[in-house]
Design a protein around this motif. Sequence first.
Motif, PDB file in Angstrom:
ATOM      1  N   ILE A 122      -6.425   4.390  -0.223  1.00  0.00           N
ATOM      2  CA  ILE A 122      -6.330   3.024  -0.743  1.00  0.00           C
ATOM      3  C   ILE A 122      -6.789   2.059   0.331  1.00  0.00           C
ATOM      4  O   ILE A 122      -6.488   2.254   1.522  1.00  0.00           O
ATOM      5  CB  ILE A 122      -4.881   2.686  -1.129  1.00  0.00           C
ATOM      6  CG1 ILE A 122      -4.354   3.621  -2.214  1.00  0.00           C
ATOM      7  CG2 ILE A 122      -4.763   1.231  -1.593  1.00  0.00           C
ATOM      8  CD1 ILE A 122      -2.881   3.422  -2.531  1.00  0.00           C
ATOM      9  N   ALA A 156      -4.678  -0.479  -8.678  1.00  0.00           N
ATOM     10  CA  ALA A 156      -3.787   0.645  -8.974  1.00  0.00           C
ATOM     11  C   ALA A 156      -3.573   0.804 -10.473  1.00  0.00           C
ATOM     12  O   ALA A 156      -3.622   1.924 -11.003  1.00  0.00           O
ATOM     13  CB  ALA A 156      -2.450   0.452  -8.264  1.00  0.00           C
ATOM     14  N   SER A 180       4.182   5.993  -5.104  1.00  0.00           N
ATOM     15  CA  SER A 180       4.359   6.065  -6.552  1.00  0.00           C
ATOM     16  C   SER A 180       3.329   6.991  -7.177  1.00  0.00           C
ATOM     17  O   SER A 180       3.664   7.836  -8.019  1.00  0.00           O
ATOM     18  CB  SER A 180       4.253   4.663  -7.158  1.00  0.00           C
ATOM     19  OG  SER A 180       4.286   4.716  -8.564  1.00  0.00           O
ATOM     20  N   MET A 181       2.074   6.858  -6.778  1.00  0.00           N
ATOM     21  CA  MET A 181       1.025   7.694  -7.346  1.00  0.00           C
ATOM     22  C   MET A 181       1.184   9.147  -6.909  1.00  0.00           C
ATOM     23  O   MET A 181       0.984  10.074  -7.709  1.00  0.00           O
ATOM     24  CB  MET A 181      -0.346   7.137  -6.959  1.00  0.00           C
ATOM     25  CG  MET A 181      -0.686   5.845  -7.702  1.00  0.00           C
ATOM     26  SD  MET A 181      -2.350   5.218  -7.409  1.00  0.00           S
ATOM     27  CE  MET A 181      -2.078   4.288  -5.911  1.00  0.00           C
ATOM     28  N   ILE A 217       0.836  -1.198   0.000  1.00  0.00           N
ATOM     29  CA  ILE A 217       0.000   0.000   0.000  1.00  0.00           C
ATOM     30  C   ILE A 217       0.873   1.252   0.000  1.00  0.00           C
ATOM     31  O   ILE A 217       0.644   2.196  -0.774  1.00  0.00           O
ATOM     32  CB  ILE A 217      -0.966   0.005   1.204  1.00  0.00           C
ATOM     33  CG1 ILE A 217      -2.067  -1.033   1.007  1.00  0.00           C
ATOM     34  CG2 ILE A 217      -1.585   1.395   1.405  1.00  0.00           C
ATOM     35  CD1 ILE A 217      -2.961  -1.223   2.224  1.00  0.00           C
ATOM     36  N   MET A 222      -6.660   2.209 -12.052  1.00  0.00           N
ATOM     37  CA  MET A 222      -6.786   3.633 -11.746  1.00  0.00           C
ATOM     38  C   MET A 222      -5.888   4.461 -12.662  1.00  0.00           C
ATOM     39  O   MET A 222      -6.295   5.499 -13.200  1.00  0.00           O
ATOM     40  CB  MET A 222      -6.419   3.893 -10.288  1.00  0.00           C
ATOM     41  CG  MET A 222      -6.374   5.372  -9.908  1.00  0.00           C
ATOM     42  SD  MET A 222      -7.946   6.228 -10.148  1.00  0.00           S
ATOM     43  CE  MET A 222      -8.822   5.729  -8.655  1.00  0.00           C
ATOM     44  N   GLU A 223      -4.669   4.003 -12.870  1.00  0.00           N
ATOM     45  CA  GLU A 223      -3.761   4.726 -13.749  1.00  0.00           C
ATOM     46  C   GLU A 223      -4.282   4.729 -15.186  1.00  0.00           C
ATOM     47  O   GLU A 223      -4.159   5.732 -15.896  1.00  0.00           O
ATOM     48  CB  GLU A 223      -2.368   4.119 -13.659  1.00  0.00           C
ATOM     49  CG  GLU A 223      -1.736   4.318 -12.282  1.00  0.00           C
ATOM     50  CD  GLU A 223      -0.361   3.693 -12.154  1.00  0.00           C
ATOM     51  OE1 GLU A 223       0.263   3.388 -13.188  1.00  0.00           O
ATOM     52  OE2 GLU A 223       0.108   3.523 -11.016  1.00  0.00           O
ATOM     53  N   LEU A 280       2.760   1.734  -3.448  1.00  0.00           N
ATOM     54  CA  LEU A 280       1.890   2.207  -4.518  1.00  0.00           C
ATOM     55  C   LEU A 280       1.404   3.630  -4.248  1.00  0.00           C
ATOM     56  O   LEU A 280       1.320   4.452  -5.166  1.00  0.00           O
ATOM     57  CB  LEU A 280       0.702   1.268  -4.689  1.00  0.00           C
ATOM     58  CG  LEU A 280       1.030  -0.060  -5.367  1.00  0.00           C
ATOM     59  CD1 LEU A 280      -0.135  -1.031  -5.239  1.00  0.00           C
ATOM     60  CD2 LEU A 280       1.368   0.162  -6.833  1.00  0.00           C
ATOM     61  N   ALA A 281       1.087   3.920  -3.001  1.00  0.00           N
ATOM     62  CA  ALA A 281       0.632   5.265  -2.655  1.00  0.00           C
ATOM     63  C   ALA A 281       1.714   6.299  -2.959  1.00  0.00           C
ATOM     64  O   ALA A 281       1.435   7.355  -3.535  1.00  0.00           O
ATOM     65  CB  ALA A 281       0.249   5.323  -1.174  1.00  0.00           C
ATOM     66  N   ILE A 285      -4.578  -5.254  -4.941  1.00  0.00           N
ATOM     67  CA  ILE A 285      -4.125  -3.866  -4.880  1.00  0.00           C
ATOM     68  C   ILE A 285      -3.406  -3.441  -6.159  1.00  0.00           C
ATOM     69  O   ILE A 285      -3.531  -2.298  -6.614  1.00  0.00           O
ATOM     70  CB  ILE A 285      -3.244  -3.647  -3.626  1.00  0.00           C
ATOM     71  CG1 ILE A 285      -2.969  -2.153  -3.442  1.00  0.00           C
ATOM     72  CG2 ILE A 285      -1.973  -4.440  -3.696  1.00  0.00           C
ATOM     73  CD1 ILE A 285      -2.278  -1.827  -2.150  1.00  0.00           C
ATOM     74  N   TRP A 286      -2.680  -4.358  -6.771  1.00  0.00           N
ATOM     75  CA  TRP A 286      -1.963  -4.018  -7.993  1.00  0.00           C
ATOM     76  C   TRP A 286      -2.928  -3.817  -9.150  1.00  0.00           C
ATOM     77  O   TRP A 286      -2.788  -2.871  -9.932  1.00  0.00           O
ATOM     78  CB  TRP A 286      -0.921  -5.098  -8.310  1.00  0.00           C
ATOM     79  CG  TRP A 286       0.147  -5.142  -7.256  1.00  0.00           C
ATOM     80  CD1 TRP A 286       0.177  -5.949  -6.159  1.00  0.00           C
ATOM     81  CD2 TRP A 286       1.304  -4.305  -7.164  1.00  0.00           C
ATOM     82  NE1 TRP A 286       1.284  -5.677  -5.394  1.00  0.00           N
ATOM     83  CE2 TRP A 286       2.001  -4.677  -5.987  1.00  0.00           C
ATOM     84  CE3 TRP A 286       1.835  -3.301  -7.969  1.00  0.00           C
ATOM     85  CZ2 TRP A 286       3.184  -4.061  -5.592  1.00  0.00           C
ATOM     86  CZ3 TRP A 286       3.018  -2.682  -7.581  1.00  0.00           C
ATOM     87  CH2 TRP A 286       3.677  -3.063  -6.407  1.00  0.00           C
ATOM     88  N   VAL A 337      -9.054   1.870  -4.863  1.00  0.00           N
ATOM     89  CA  VAL A 337      -8.208   3.064  -4.911  1.00  0.00           C
ATOM     90  C   VAL A 337      -9.090   4.266  -5.260  1.00  0.00           C
ATOM     91  O   VAL A 337      -9.897   4.201  -6.192  1.00  0.00           O
ATOM     92  CB  VAL A 337      -7.087   2.929  -5.963  1.00  0.00           C
ATOM     93  CG1 VAL A 337      -6.258   4.218  -6.034  1.00  0.00           C
ATOM     94  CG2 VAL A 337      -6.186   1.748  -5.639  1.00  0.00           C
TER      95      VAL A 337
END
Length: 214
Positions: free
Chosen positions: A31, A174, A17-18, A11, A177-178, A14-15, A170-171, A93
């Motif tokens: 998330i 994410a 990274s975004m 989490i 979302m991207e 990824l958080a 989660i992947w 997300v």
Amino acid sequence: MTEITKLREDICVLAKSMFDRGLTCGSSGNISARLSDGTVLVTPTGRAMGFLDPAQISHLDQDFNLLSGDPPTKETPLHAAFYETRSRTGAVVHLHSTHAVALSMLPETDPDNVLPPLTPYTIMRLGKVQLLPFFLPGDPGMRDAVRGLAGKRSAVLLANHGPVVAGKDIWAAAFAMEELEEAAKLAILTRGMDPARLTAAHIQAIVKKFDVDW
């Protein structure tokens, strides 16, 4: 490494990274991810996604009551609605990404499917994205609006607010979302230019091959 420790770290990775790529700013965005025992991890309230501490991640029971960690985001009911209505949901997300928010405010945007069919990956990873009306941040009405979709959408766009995407883990959430943000960017960049869209036949072939909710 235990499941909960690994998921807490994922989490945070990824958080950050975004956050670092400008997909959300300040203390916005959140998330959540479901553990194998049915409990849920969710990012805490008032924390910037680029600076999360795994130990602070909120751990909630199956009824979304706090077990440990910091108090959860006020958008927890919004996340809960996806877990309650889509049994395949393993993570959710929610961001305030710029192009998706902009798309939510344009009068030409189709509320039943906000993303025009420009690329196959938009359809593969998101299906149709529903536009929901404006709610005050944290309003329980958002949960009711998602429940009202009866699990038919894996992604929604909150008007003047931002996108919410559910995925199998989660992947996947994410990445979807991207994809949504990039698709919104393409939609805005090509608006008024009469771009070549995928045909109905293209869409149906993608839906069939990749088992997309449509």
